[in-house]
Every structure is written in C-alpha cells, then in structure tokens.
Design an enzyme around this catalytic site. Sequence first.
Site, PDB file in Angstrom:
ATOM      1  N   ASP A  30      58.623 -60.285  82.453  1.00  0.00           N
ATOM      2  CA  ASP A  30      59.151 -59.308  81.495  1.00  0.00           C
ATOM      3  C   ASP A  30      58.141 -59.148  80.357  1.00  0.00           C
ATOM      4  OD1 ASP A  30      62.331 -58.300  80.719  1.00  0.00           O
ATOM      5  OD2 ASP A  30      60.764 -58.197  79.193  1.00  0.00           O
ATOM      6  N   ASN A  87      72.194 -56.573  83.924  1.00  0.00           N
ATOM      7  CA  ASN A  87      72.894 -55.741  82.948  1.00  0.00           C
ATOM      8  C   ASN A  87      73.264 -54.408  83.594  1.00  0.00           C
ATOM      9  OD1 ASN A  87      72.449 -57.716  80.968  1.00  0.00           O
ATOM     10  ND2 ASN A  87      70.437 -56.868  80.490  1.00  0.00           N
ATOM     11  N   GLY A  93      74.152 -53.541  78.156  1.00  0.00           N
ATOM     12  CA  GLY A  93      72.818 -53.746  77.584  1.00  0.00           C
ATOM     13  C   GLY A  93      71.691 -53.280  78.478  1.00  0.00           C
ATOM     14  N   GLN A  94      72.002 -52.453  79.488  1.00  0.00           N
ATOM     15  CA  GLN A  94      70.935 -52.000  80.392  1.00  0.00           C
ATOM     16  C   GLN A  94      70.051 -50.966  79.691  1.00  0.00           C
ATOM     17  OE1 GLN A  94      72.295 -50.516  84.204  1.00  0.00           O
ATOM     18  NE2 GLN A  94      70.216 -50.412  85.021  1.00  0.00           N
ATOM     19  N   HIS A 100      67.706 -54.413  88.402  1.00  0.00           N
ATOM     20  CA  HIS A 100      66.798 -55.566  88.300  1.00  0.00           C
ATOM     21  C   HIS A 100      67.589 -56.809  87.926  1.00  0.00           C
ATOM     22  CE1 HIS A 100      66.954 -53.424  84.451  1.00  0.00           C
ATOM     23  NE2 HIS A 100      66.833 -54.602  83.865  1.00  0.00           N
ATOM     24  N   HIS A 102      67.373 -60.385  85.972  1.00  0.00           N
ATOM     25  CA  HIS A 102      66.629 -61.196  85.007  1.00  0.00           C
ATOM     26  C   HIS A 102      66.727 -62.662  85.421  1.00  0.00           C
ATOM     27  CE1 HIS A 102      66.450 -58.164  81.603  1.00  0.00           C
ATOM     28  NE2 HIS A 102      67.464 -57.644  82.291  1.00  0.00           N
TER      29      HIS A 102
HETATM   30  P1  AMP Z   1      67.639 -54.248  80.860  1.00  0.00           P
HETATM   31  O1  AMP Z   1      68.009 -54.216  79.414  1.00  0.00           O
HETATM   32  O2  AMP Z   1      68.504 -55.171  81.662  1.00  0.00           O
HETATM   33  O3  AMP Z   1      67.552 -52.864  81.448  1.00  0.00           O
HETATM   34  O4  AMP Z   1      66.221 -54.898  80.915  1.00  0.00           O
HETATM   35  C1  AMP Z   1      65.040 -54.167  80.926  1.00  0.00           C
HETATM   36  C2  AMP Z   1      63.920 -55.155  80.743  1.00  0.00           C
HETATM   37  O5  AMP Z   1      62.720 -54.542  81.149  1.00  0.00           O
HETATM   38  C3  AMP Z   1      63.726 -55.626  79.297  1.00  0.00           C
HETATM   39  O6  AMP Z   1      63.868 -57.040  79.238  1.00  0.00           O
HETATM   40  C4  AMP Z   1      62.317 -55.162  78.967  1.00  0.00           C
HETATM   41  O7  AMP Z   1      61.628 -56.065  78.155  1.00  0.00           O
HETATM   42  C5  AMP Z   1      61.697 -55.050  80.345  1.00  0.00           C
HETATM   43  N1  AMP Z   1      60.584 -54.127  80.456  1.00  0.00           N
HETATM   44  C6  AMP Z   1      60.513 -52.856  80.015  1.00  0.00           C
HETATM   45  N2  AMP Z   1      59.315 -52.309  80.325  1.00  0.00           N
HETATM   46  C7  AMP Z   1      58.631 -53.260  81.008  1.00  0.00           C
HETATM   47  C8  AMP Z   1      57.340 -53.307  81.599  1.00  0.00           C
HETATM   48  N3  AMP Z   1      56.505 -52.259  81.571  1.00  0.00           N
HETATM   49  N4  AMP Z   1      56.948 -54.452  82.202  1.00  0.00           N
HETATM   50  C9  AMP Z   1      57.772 -55.518  82.234  1.00  0.00           C
HETATM   51  N5  AMP Z   1      59.015 -55.531  81.713  1.00  0.00           N
HETATM   52  C10 AMP Z   1      59.437 -54.415  81.101  1.00  0.00           C
END
Ligand code: AMP
Length: 114
Positions: A30, A87, A93-94, A100, A102
């Site tokens: 991340d 999420n 919180g998505q 994906h 985490h």
């Molecule tokens: P969510 O809030 O569950 O949609 O999580 C999205 C996650 O994607 C967050 O933890 C961000 O930090 C991560 N994220 C966004 N852009 C990137 C990227 N280019 N490379 C890696 N992680 C990313």
Amino acid sequence: MSNCIFCKIIARELQSKIVYEDDICMAFDDVNPQAPVHVLIVPREHIPTLNDLTGNHKEMLGHLCMVVNKVAEIKKIKERGFRVAINCNPAGGQMVYHLHVHVMGGRQMTWPPG
Ligand code: AMP
C-alpha cells in the site's frame, strides 16, 4: 477499466512494489501504509465492490484467502498475527472501487477499528 488505478497497476502502467502475483491476482505494498506491513491483494478482474460478487467468484475468493497466507509468510507476520480487511462502499471506508484485500501487520492491532 481504463480509469481504475488498480487496473493500471495490474497492467504495469503504474509502478508498485509487487509482493506476489499469479494469473488470478496481484499483491503489492500500500502506498500509504497504516502498519509496518500493509499489502493489498487485488484480483486481476475488475470487480468494483464486495456487493458485485456473484457465485462465479467463489473460487477466486478462496484463492485470495490462500494468497493472504502467502503474503503473511513472505512478510514474516504469519506467526505473530495480522489483520485482513475489505472495505465496501463509502460507509465502509472504500476509496478505490476495485475489490481489494488489505493485509496489515507488524504492530499490535486495536479493536474496534476506526
Ligand atoms: P480502500 O479505502 O479500502 O479503498 O483502500 C484503498 C487503498 O489503496 C488505500 O489504503 C490507499 O493507500 C491505497 N492506494 C491508493 N493508491 C495506491 C497506489 N497507487 N499504490 C498502492 N496503494 C494505493
């Protein structure tokens, strides 16, 4: 999906620190880690949210769980423990609308999460 950031990572149009990949999914660090280890496991198929899953995705989902195991092993957090989260939609919180998982570890997690 041409405007999806995770599709771009999968297509290698955007850089990421890849932890693991196979023909079904990719796992990468991340970019804004919330723990010393914070990896995202992303299916190659563009599925926006958990709500969009169908019966056809059962095998893929089981595979993602096995990859959680693999990632925990690679990152050496398996024995101590770790947290897995998905999420869904704004209240969940998505932020990125490509399904994906985490995987977070390397510190003590607290409950309830924020
Ligand atoms: P969510 O809030 O569950 O949609 O999580 C999205 C996650 O994607 C967050 O933890 C961000 O930090 C991560 N994220 C966004 N852009 C990137 C990227 N280019 N490379 C890696 N992680 C990313």
